[in-house]
Every structure is written in structure tokens, then in C-alpha cells.
Write a protein that holds these residues in place. Structure first.
Motif, PDB file in Angstrom:
ATOM      1  N   GLN A 200       0.844  -1.210   0.000  1.00 36.21           N
ATOM      2  CA  GLN A 200       0.000   0.000   0.000  1.00 36.21           C
ATOM      3  C   GLN A 200       0.874   1.252   0.000  1.00 36.21           C
ATOM      4  OE1 GLN A 200      -2.284  -1.600   3.448  1.00 36.21           O
ATOM      5  NE2 GLN A 200      -4.033  -0.832   2.346  1.00 36.21           N
ATOM      6  N   VAL A 201       1.951   1.214   0.778  1.00 34.95           N
ATOM      7  CA  VAL A 201       2.868   2.364   0.822  1.00 34.95           C
ATOM      8  C   VAL A 201       3.483   2.577  -0.564  1.00 34.95           C
ATOM      9  CG1 VAL A 201       4.986   3.267   1.860  1.00 34.95           C
ATOM     10  CG2 VAL A 201       3.364   1.969   3.272  1.00 34.95           C
ATOM     11  N   ARG A 202       3.901   1.470  -1.188  1.00 38.35           N
ATOM     12  CA  ARG A 202       4.521   1.566  -2.519  1.00 38.35           C
ATOM     13  C   ARG A 202       3.528   2.148  -3.533  1.00 38.35           C
ATOM     14  NH1 ARG A 202       3.825  -1.895  -6.166  1.00 38.35           N
ATOM     15  NH2 ARG A 202       3.226  -3.581  -4.759  1.00 38.35           N
ATOM     16  N   LEU A 203       2.282   1.724  -3.470  1.00 36.66           N
ATOM     17  CA  LEU A 203       1.285   2.199  -4.441  1.00 36.66           C
ATOM     18  C   LEU A 203       0.953   3.684  -4.229  1.00 36.66           C
ATOM     19  CD1 LEU A 203      -0.942  -0.991  -4.458  1.00 36.66           C
ATOM     20  CD2 LEU A 203       0.260  -0.040  -6.448  1.00 36.66           C
ATOM     21  N   ILE A 204       0.973   4.140  -2.986  1.00 38.20           N
ATOM     22  CA  ILE A 204       0.775   5.583  -2.752  1.00 38.20           C
ATOM     23  C   ILE A 204       1.971   6.340  -3.322  1.00 38.20           C
ATOM     24  CG2 ILE A 204       0.577   7.389  -0.994  1.00 38.20           C
ATOM     25  CD1 ILE A 204      -0.911   5.276   0.751  1.00 38.20           C
ATOM     26  N   GLY A 205       3.174   5.805  -3.108  1.00 37.84           N
ATOM     27  CA  GLY A 205       4.373   6.443  -3.673  1.00 37.84           C
ATOM     28  C   GLY A 205       4.277   6.538  -5.195  1.00 37.84           C
TER      29      GLY A 205
END
Ligand SMILES: NC(=O)c1ccc[n+]([C@@H]2O[C@H](COP(=O)([O-])OP(=O)(O)OC[C@H]3O[C@@H](n4cnc5c(N)ncnc54)[C@H](OP(=O)(O)O)[C@@H]3O)[C@@H](O)[C@H]2O)c1
Length: 282
Positions: A200-205
Motif C-alpha cells: 500500500q505504501v509503494r502504491l501511494i508512492g
């Protein structure tokens, strides 16, 4: 066109229910405890009321065809449903939780199930919308640190989630409010993918076009953070236990029920949600 009452109209789901109903041409009575601060769209009639004190909603329910109930206490839900029945409201759509359909002995859904039962007992035609974890929950803990420091701090990077986009929850609620064919249905709604916290963090990035650092908290640090933000200690322990499952156990199904079963459209992905909310992280 149908007249609909929307409680919790300023909520993450409620606002989108209001928008969806207006798009469909329905007349909307949008309930809020604070009309001055509500910021609801011009097309809706804003009504002052508190779903926790259903007697404040009697006038709003008069002559309405359908009502969306934000889950307050079961007592308030029973009062709301009795008033709706007396006012001739044809159907009530309850915002519930996937936990309401939990296994025997799992008490995490007791509150939502009690609200559902209170509405069922009124005799008004009902539909329960039972979402799992909202994608939007990450805004509470991640939006400020991503904006200010480009970082997310969480305890379990490999914890698994199947979060659901609030637009999908609202689309299902709007369908149940306006269309026939949903009476007596309880729709569990999960997201279309199983994702780790780190995913999820990667996709927000990716939506922001920048890397976001992940700082792993210990369980104790995470617990302290919850409690400092007013989460009761027993709820903090429950939240941590849900995420801290030993590797390889209780993995959620690869696919669960999604909004597509009701709307006929593919459920929205986390990448889509992150793009929709990029402004919240900038
Ligand atoms: N977050 C999750 O992962 C998750 C998962 C499954 C189910 N759920 C259910 O979904 C609900 C959240 O939905 P949401 O995000 O659309 O709503 P929300 O943003 O939490 O609240 C909706 C609105 O309801 C009013 N409200 C809030 N608490 C109230 C109270 N105690 N008494 C009376 N009015 C109150 C407020 O409006 P005004 O101030 O304008 O009156 C608020 O803006 C949760 O409460 C839970 O039951 C959540």
C-alpha cells in the motif's frame, strides 16, 4: 424520483452516497449534526439531526422512500427504524461491517449485528452493506507523515489487507436504495486484491511519483501510538492482533466478495484509490 434520507452524510461513505444519489437524479435529505460545517453539495437538502437521537429525524423521514443508516447504537437504530416504518419509508440500507457476518464465537461484529437486527425487527425492507477494512483508513495515520516527512511508520510491513474503496461501498448502497432486488441481502464487500502494508505504501508512492520510506515500529511503539491517539487499550490490542498473525496463517482468501457482484463493474483497486487521494498526501 425517489426521496432518500442519508444519515452520516458528511462521512467518508456518506458523502459519496449523497453524490451517487444526486447523480442518479434522486432527491436527497442529507442529515448532519452541524449543517454550518457540513460542506454538502448544493443539490442536497441539508437537514439538522443526530442519528444517535432518532427523534431529531422524524421530520426528515416523513414522506421519504428510502433511508441510509450510518451505524449508531442498536437502540438508536431501533428508534430510527420505528420512525421510518411509521413514516412509510420503503427500505433502509444499513452501513454495517463484514465482521457482522463473522464466525460463531467471533464477537468483533456484535455491535454491527445488533444494529442490523434492530432494523430487521422493524419490519421495514432492509439491505445490509458489510464492508471490510476501508482503503481510506490509511489517511488517518499516513497522510500527515507522508506530506511532512515522506515516511510511513507501522509495525507489520507484511500484514495482509483486502481493503475496499469507499466509492464501491457507496455504489452498492445507492443501488440498494434506488433499485429493486436487494431486499434482505447482506453484501460483504472486500477489495479486489490482497495487499501487504508495504504494498500500500509503494502504491501511494507510485501515485505521488516519489518514494516513501517505511519505518518499522515495534509492537509496543505502535500500541503506545494508538493509546496516545485515544484508542482504548483493548481496541489497540485487538487491532495489533489482527495484523500480527504469524506468517502463513489465516491468510485472507485470494479473492473475496466485492462490489462487482452488485454493480457489475470491477471493484476499484488500491492504485486507483491512491490516485484519487493523491492530493491528501501532497
Ligand atoms: N473504517 C473501516 O475500516 C470500517 C470497516 C467496516 C465498517 N465500518 C463502519 O463504517 C463506519 C464509518 O463510516 P464513514 O467513514 O462513512 O463515517 P464517518 O466518517 O465515521 O462518520 C459519518 C458521519 O456521521 C456522523 N457521526 C459520527 N459519529 C457519530 C455519532 N456517534 N453519533 C451521531 N453521528 C455521528 C458525523 O456527521 P456530522 O458530524 O456531520 O453529524 C460523521 O461525519 C464506522 O463507524 C463503522 O461502523 C468501518
Amino acid at each position: 424520483m425517489a426521496t432518500t434520507v442519508v444519515t452520516g452524510a458528511t462521512g467518508r461513505v456518506g458523502r459519496r452516497v449523497v453524490d451517487g444519489l444526486l447523480r442518479a437524479g434522486a432527491e436527497v435529505r442529507a442529515v448532519t449534526r452541524d449543517p454550518g460545517a457540513a460542506g454538502l453539495p448544493d443539490g442536497a437538502r441539508v437537514v439538522a439531526g443526530d442519528p444517535g437521537r432518532p427523534e431529531t429525524l422524524a421530520a426528515a423521514l416523513e414522506g421519504a422512500d428510502a433511508a441510509y443508516l450510518f451505524p449508531v447504537s442498536d437502540t438508536a437504530a431501533a428508534g430510527f427504524a420505528r420512525l421510518a416504518s411509521a413514516a412509510g419509508v420503503g427500505r433502509i440500507v444499513v452501513l454495517s461491517s463484514v465482521s457482522a457476518g463473522g464466525a460463531e464465537g467471533d464477537h468483533s461484529g456484535d455491535h454491527h449485528r445488533a444494529v442490523e437486527r434492530a432494523v430487521e425487527a422493524s419490519g421495514v425492507t432492509w439491505t445490509h452493506v458489510r464492508p471490510g477494512e476501508f482503503m481510506a483508513n490509511v489517511l488517518d495515520w499516513w497522510a500527515a507523515p507522508i506530506r511532512d516527512e515522506g515516511v510511513v511508520r507501522e509495525p507489520f510491513p507484511r500484514a495482509l489487507h483486502q481493503p475496499v474503496h469507499e466509492d464501491d461501498i457507496a455504489d452498492v448502497a445507492v443501488a440498494a436504495l434506488l433499485e429493486d432486488g436487494h431486499a434482505g441481502a447482506a453484501y460483504a464487500l472486500l477489495g479486489p486484491e490482497v495487499l501487504t502494508t508495504a504494498d500500500q505504501v509503494r502504491l501511494i508512492g507510485a501515485a505521488l511519483g516519489r518514494d516513501i520510506r517505511f519505518e518499522e515500529l515495534t509492537r509496543e511503539q505502535a500500541r503506545r501510538r494508538y493509546v496516545e491517539h485515544g484508542v482504548p487499550p483493548e481496541v489497540a490490542d485487538w487491532l495489533l492482533a489482527v495484523e500480527e498473525l504469524p506468517e502463513g496463517t489465516a491468510v485472507p482468501p485470494a479473492t473475496g466478495p466485492t462490489a462487482e457482484a452488485v454493480t457489475g463493474r470491477p471493484a476499484r483497486t488500491f492504485a486507483q484509490w491512491a490516485a484519487d487521494h493523491a492530493g491528501d498526501f501532497r
